[in-house]
Scaffold this motif. Structure first.
Motif, PDB file in Angstrom:
ATOM      1  N   GLU A 149       0.830  -1.211   0.000  1.00  0.00           N
ATOM      2  CA  GLU A 149       0.000   0.000   0.000  1.00  0.00           C
ATOM      3  C   GLU A 149       0.858   1.252   0.000  1.00  0.00           C
ATOM      4  O   GLU A 149       0.498   2.275  -0.575  1.00  0.00           O
ATOM      5  CB  GLU A 149      -0.925  -0.001   1.225  1.00  0.00           C
ATOM      6  N   SER A 150       2.023   1.184   0.666  1.00  0.00           N
ATOM      7  CA  SER A 150       2.883   2.375   0.717  1.00  0.00           C
ATOM      8  C   SER A 150       3.819   2.464  -0.492  1.00  0.00           C
ATOM      9  O   SER A 150       4.654   3.366  -0.565  1.00  0.00           O
ATOM     10  CB  SER A 150       3.697   2.379   2.016  1.00  0.00           C
ATOM     11  N   GLY A 151       3.708   1.529  -1.423  1.00  0.00           N
ATOM     12  CA  GLY A 151       4.471   1.628  -2.668  1.00  0.00           C
ATOM     13  C   GLY A 151       5.783   0.869  -2.678  1.00  0.00           C
ATOM     14  O   GLY A 151       6.531   0.926  -3.665  1.00  0.00           O
ATOM     15  N   GLU A 152       6.088   0.125  -1.598  1.00  0.00           N
ATOM     16  CA  GLU A 152       7.346  -0.639  -1.573  1.00  0.00           C
ATOM     17  C   GLU A 152       7.231  -1.854  -2.498  1.00  0.00           C
ATOM     18  O   GLU A 152       6.214  -2.564  -2.475  1.00  0.00           O
ATOM     19  CB  GLU A 152       7.635  -1.145  -0.154  1.00  0.00           C
ATOM     20  N   PRO A 153       8.265  -2.130  -3.297  1.00  0.00           N
ATOM     21  CA  PRO A 153       8.194  -3.331  -4.131  1.00  0.00           C
ATOM     22  C   PRO A 153       8.433  -4.602  -3.304  1.00  0.00           C
ATOM     23  O   PRO A 153       9.248  -4.605  -2.389  1.00  0.00           O
ATOM     24  CB  PRO A 153       9.325  -3.127  -5.143  1.00  0.00           C
ATOM     25  N   ILE A 154       7.679  -5.635  -3.640  1.00  0.00           N
ATOM     26  CA  ILE A 154       7.793  -6.936  -2.970  1.00  0.00           C
ATOM     27  C   ILE A 154       8.139  -7.979  -4.031  1.00  0.00           C
ATOM     28  O   ILE A 154       7.609  -7.940  -5.143  1.00  0.00           O
ATOM     29  CB  ILE A 154       6.447  -7.327  -2.300  1.00  0.00           C
ATOM     30  N   CYS A 155       9.033  -8.905  -3.667  1.00  0.00           N
ATOM     31  CA  CYS A 155       9.386  -9.993  -4.575  1.00  0.00           C
ATOM     32  C   CYS A 155       9.262 -11.315  -3.830  1.00  0.00           C
ATOM     33  O   CYS A 155       9.935 -11.541  -2.828  1.00  0.00           O
ATOM     34  CB  CYS A 155      10.815  -9.805  -5.089  1.00  0.00           C
ATOM     35  N   LEU A 156       8.354 -12.175  -4.319  1.00  0.00           N
ATOM     36  CA  LEU A 156       8.152 -13.499  -3.719  1.00  0.00           C
ATOM     37  C   LEU A 156       8.325 -14.568  -4.797  1.00  0.00           C
ATOM     38  O   LEU A 156       8.170 -14.286  -5.994  1.00  0.00           O
ATOM     39  CB  LEU A 156       6.735 -13.621  -3.153  1.00  0.00           C
ATOM     40  N   SER A 157       8.600 -15.788  -4.346  1.00  0.00           N
ATOM     41  CA  SER A 157       8.565 -16.910  -5.272  1.00  0.00           C
ATOM     42  C   SER A 157       7.140 -17.033  -5.804  1.00  0.00           C
ATOM     43  O   SER A 157       6.175 -16.922  -5.049  1.00  0.00           O
ATOM     44  CB  SER A 157       8.962 -18.188  -4.528  1.00  0.00           C
ATOM     45  N   ASP A 158       7.021 -17.273  -7.118  1.00  0.00           N
ATOM     46  CA  ASP A 158       5.685 -17.296  -7.723  1.00  0.00           C
ATOM     47  C   ASP A 158       5.107 -18.707  -7.696  1.00  0.00           C
ATOM     48  O   ASP A 158       4.589 -19.199  -8.701  1.00  0.00           O
ATOM     49  CB  ASP A 158       5.751 -16.764  -9.158  1.00  0.00           C
ATOM     50  N   LEU A 159       5.237 -19.371  -6.569  1.00  0.00           N
ATOM     51  CA  LEU A 159       4.786 -20.756  -6.486  1.00  0.00           C
ATOM     52  C   LEU A 159       4.153 -20.991  -5.123  1.00  0.00           C
ATOM     53  O   LEU A 159       4.850 -21.081  -4.115  1.00  0.00           O
ATOM     54  CB  LEU A 159       5.982 -21.696  -6.673  1.00  0.00           C
ATOM     55  N   CYS A 160       2.840 -21.063  -5.107  1.00  0.00           N
ATOM     56  CA  CYS A 160       2.126 -21.295  -3.843  1.00  0.00           C
ATOM     57  C   CYS A 160       2.516 -22.664  -3.285  1.00  0.00           C
ATOM     58  O   CYS A 160       2.548 -23.666  -4.020  1.00  0.00           O
ATOM     59  CB  CYS A 160       0.621 -21.219  -4.106  1.00  0.00           C
ATOM     60  N   VAL A 161       2.787 -22.714  -1.977  1.00  0.00           N
ATOM     61  CA  VAL A 161       3.258 -23.987  -1.396  1.00  0.00           C
ATOM     62  C   VAL A 161       2.121 -24.994  -1.205  1.00  0.00           C
ATOM     63  O   VAL A 161       2.376 -26.144  -0.857  1.00  0.00           O
ATOM     64  CB  VAL A 161       3.971 -23.768  -0.033  1.00  0.00           C
ATOM     65  N   HIS A 162       0.885 -24.599  -1.445  1.00  0.00           N
ATOM     66  CA  HIS A 162      -0.225 -25.544  -1.290  1.00  0.00           C
ATOM     67  C   HIS A 162      -0.271 -26.523  -2.462  1.00  0.00           C
ATOM     68  O   HIS A 162       0.070 -27.691  -2.322  1.00  0.00           O
ATOM     69  CB  HIS A 162      -1.553 -24.766  -1.151  1.00  0.00           C
ATOM     70  N   ARG A 163      -0.639 -26.031  -3.640  1.00  0.00           N
ATOM     71  CA  ARG A 163      -0.710 -26.906  -4.819  1.00  0.00           C
ATOM     72  C   ARG A 163      -0.026 -26.272  -6.023  1.00  0.00           C
ATOM     73  O   ARG A 163      -0.362 -26.578  -7.159  1.00  0.00           O
ATOM     74  CB  ARG A 163      -2.174 -27.215  -5.168  1.00  0.00           C
ATOM     75  N   GLY A 164       0.901 -25.382  -5.760  1.00  0.00           N
ATOM     76  CA  GLY A 164       1.709 -24.845  -6.858  1.00  0.00           C
ATOM     77  C   GLY A 164       1.015 -23.821  -7.730  1.00  0.00           C
ATOM     78  O   GLY A 164       1.411 -23.622  -8.891  1.00  0.00           O
ATOM     79  N   GLY A 165      -0.007 -23.177  -7.226  1.00  0.00           N
ATOM     80  CA  GLY A 165      -0.644 -22.117  -8.009  1.00  0.00           C
ATOM     81  C   GLY A 165       0.327 -20.948  -8.213  1.00  0.00           C
ATOM     82  O   GLY A 165       1.265 -20.754  -7.438  1.00  0.00           O
ATOM     83  N   ALA A 166       0.081 -20.187  -9.283  1.00  0.00           N
ATOM     84  CA  ALA A 166       0.932 -19.015  -9.548  1.00  0.00           C
ATOM     85  C   ALA A 166       0.344 -17.810  -8.826  1.00  0.00           C
ATOM     86  O   ALA A 166      -0.750 -17.350  -9.160  1.00  0.00           O
ATOM     87  CB  ALA A 166       1.019 -18.747 -11.041  1.00  0.00           C
ATOM     88  N   LEU A 167       1.073 -17.307  -7.844  1.00  0.00           N
ATOM     89  CA  LEU A 167       0.574 -16.146  -7.090  1.00  0.00           C
ATOM     90  C   LEU A 167       0.368 -14.945  -8.006  1.00  0.00           C
ATOM     91  O   LEU A 167      -0.475 -14.088  -7.745  1.00  0.00           O
ATOM     92  CB  LEU A 167       1.543 -15.790  -5.961  1.00  0.00           C
ATOM     93  N   SER A 168       1.148 -14.891  -9.081  1.00  0.00           N
ATOM     94  CA  SER A 168       1.036 -13.749 -10.001  1.00  0.00           C
ATOM     95  C   SER A 168      -0.338 -13.690 -10.669  1.00  0.00           C
ATOM     96  O   SER A 168      -0.710 -12.665 -11.234  1.00  0.00           O
ATOM     97  CB  SER A 168       2.138 -13.800 -11.058  1.00  0.00           C
ATOM     98  N   MET A 169      -1.101 -14.800 -10.589  1.00  0.00           N
ATOM     99  CA  MET A 169      -2.467 -14.786 -11.144  1.00  0.00           C
ATOM    100  C   MET A 169      -3.483 -14.396 -10.081  1.00  0.00           C
ATOM    101  O   MET A 169      -4.688 -14.380 -10.328  1.00  0.00           O
ATOM    102  CB  MET A 169      -2.812 -16.156 -11.727  1.00  0.00           C
ATOM    103  N   GLY A 170      -2.978 -14.118  -8.875  1.00  0.00           N
ATOM    104  CA  GLY A 170      -3.872 -13.790  -7.773  1.00  0.00           C
ATOM    105  C   GLY A 170      -4.112 -12.292  -7.650  1.00  0.00           C
ATOM    106  O   GLY A 170      -3.947 -11.536  -8.610  1.00  0.00           O
ATOM    107  N   THR A 171      -4.497 -11.901  -6.443  1.00  0.00           N
ATOM    108  CA  THR A 171      -4.827 -10.486  -6.219  1.00  0.00           C
ATOM    109  C   THR A 171      -4.087  -9.965  -4.999  1.00  0.00           C
ATOM    110  O   THR A 171      -3.719 -10.728  -4.100  1.00  0.00           O
ATOM    111  CB  THR A 171      -6.351 -10.317  -5.974  1.00  0.00           C
ATOM    112  N   VAL A 172      -3.902  -8.654  -4.982  1.00  0.00           N
ATOM    113  CA  VAL A 172      -3.234  -7.997  -3.859  1.00  0.00           C
ATOM    114  C   VAL A 172      -4.265  -7.203  -3.077  1.00  0.00           C
ATOM    115  O   VAL A 172      -5.086  -6.488  -3.661  1.00  0.00           O
ATOM    116  CB  VAL A 172      -2.121  -7.065  -4.374  1.00  0.00           C
ATOM    117  N   SER A 173      -4.231  -7.371  -1.746  1.00  0.00           N
ATOM    118  CA  SER A 173      -5.060  -6.489  -0.899  1.00  0.00           C
ATOM    119  C   SER A 173      -4.229  -6.137   0.321  1.00  0.00           C
ATOM    120  O   SER A 173      -3.552  -7.002   0.899  1.00  0.00           O
ATOM    121  CB  SER A 173      -6.371  -7.173  -0.501  1.00  0.00           C
TER     122      SER A 173
END
Ligand code: FES
Length: 349
Positions: A35-59
């Motif tokens: 929200e404050s504009g800081e960039p975040i970098c995560l692995s794009d692999l959900c540890v549950h069933r390997g979904g791509a977080l990049s297809m998700g949403t940010v809140s």
């Protein structure tokens, strides 16, 4: 591929509140802003069933996986599993790798390695970014070649008369007088005398009857792990290109370029600058894609070097030292991160 460096992963203006997938060192990452504009970098692999977080949403500062709604905070820690009863604790292993990320010089950088902050190599300085006399343009192209081949190609002055003879090289004068390399632990730079081509077209008219110098000085530099600077001094001003050679995989490279000029600084000239950058890259591309072996040899003596290759030799020597020190990753090696799942997330193609 070298770990333990800050990698520029994306142009900063492409990273916002909508998750964005990027790839480097053969691994997918998701970038977004808090929200404050800081960039975040995560692995794009959900540890549950390997979904791509990049297809998700940010809140807020969190990102939600599109598959079953697991929510991760900006440190990669899972903070919500919607299918769980509220009294059920979230497993401690429910986390994805998070990488230190910063925005600098119009790029979002992530540190891909396992060194503590005080031991990390620096992000190279790009002073033109904050200099109002320069105007910046962005350009990018994918090349089917290893990133070290594309990286070395830019500091390689002696290919200019042959590959770029129709752009800025002079095929009639390919010799390069000796030059000195200035080197640090993380970079090397040289002022290289190059013979300019005879001026054509409008330049031909402007310089008709004038005596032209035998050589002009071009400054080439490399910055570890994958950045190359080319500084060309034109009669009308300076053109500087910073090439970020991002290894998508062992044999594919995304070249992102920040180009700066301190002449024709109106936006009307941006398209022309991009066209010129593209012309140069299109001349380089078939040559670097045809190089064999595809990967840069590990042994210095596996290819022949002459005096004009001094910048590349400096790189290969420094790289050999870093490989010895364990900074090299490739094949099944682990790049970084502290998750037990990291082997599955690293270098998967
Ligand atoms: Fe991500 Fe299930 S795969 S929540």
């Amino acid at each position: 591929m070298l770990k333990n460096f800050w990698y520029a992963l994306e142009f900063a203006d492409k990273v916002g509140r909508t998750p964005r997938q990027v790839r480097c060192l053969g691994q997918d990452f998701v970038l977004y802003r808090t929200e404050s504009g800081e960039p975040i970098c995560l692995s794009d692999l959900c540890v549950h069933r390997g979904g791509a977080l990049s297809m998700g949403t940010v809140s807020g500062d969190c990102i939600t996986c599109p598959y079953h709604g697991w929510q991760y905070d900006s440190n990669g820690v899972c903070v919500r599993i919607p299918a769980n009863a509220p009294e059920r604790a979230i497993p401690r292993k429910a986390r994805v790798d998070a990488y230190p990320a910063v925005e600098r010089y119009g790029m979002v950088w992530a540190f891909l390695g396992d060194l503590p902050e005080e031991q990390r190599p620096p992000i190279p300085e790009i002073p033109q970014w904050a200099d109002p006399s320069f105007r910046a343009v962005q350009y990018e192209m994918v090349v089917d070649a290893n990133y070290e081949r594309t990286f070395e190609n830019v500091v390689d002055a002696s290919h200019t008369p042959f590959v770029h003879g129709t752009a800025f090289g002079n095929p009639d004068k390919p010799e390069i007088p000796d030059f000195r390399v200035r080197q640090t632990d993380w970079s090397a730079e040289a002022d290289i005398p190059l013979s300019p081509p005879p001026p054509k077209g409008l330049w031909g008219l402007l310089f008709r009857g004038k005596e032209l110098p035998d050589f002009v000085t071009v400054t080439n530099a490399w910055y570890l792990p994958n950045i190359v600077k080319l500084h060309v001094r034109l009669p009308i001003g300076d053109l500087m290109l910073y090439d970020f050679n991002i290894p998508l995989s062992q044999d594919r490279t995304l070249i992102k370029i920040l180009g700066f000029r301190n002449f024709f600084t109106g936006g009307w000239a941006d398209g022309n600058t991009r066209k010129r950058i593209e012309k140069i890259l299109l001349q380089d591309r078939p040559v670097v894609e045809s190089q064999r072996p595809e990967l840069l040899p590990f042994d210095l003596s596996d290819e022949l070097h002459v005096r004009s290759d001094a910048l590349q030799v400096a790189y290969r020597r420094r790289r050999a030292q870093l490989i010895k020190d364990g900074w090299w990753v490739g094949g099944d090696d682990v790049v970084t991160g502290d998750s037990p799942r990291r082997r599955a997330t690293v270098l998967a193609s």
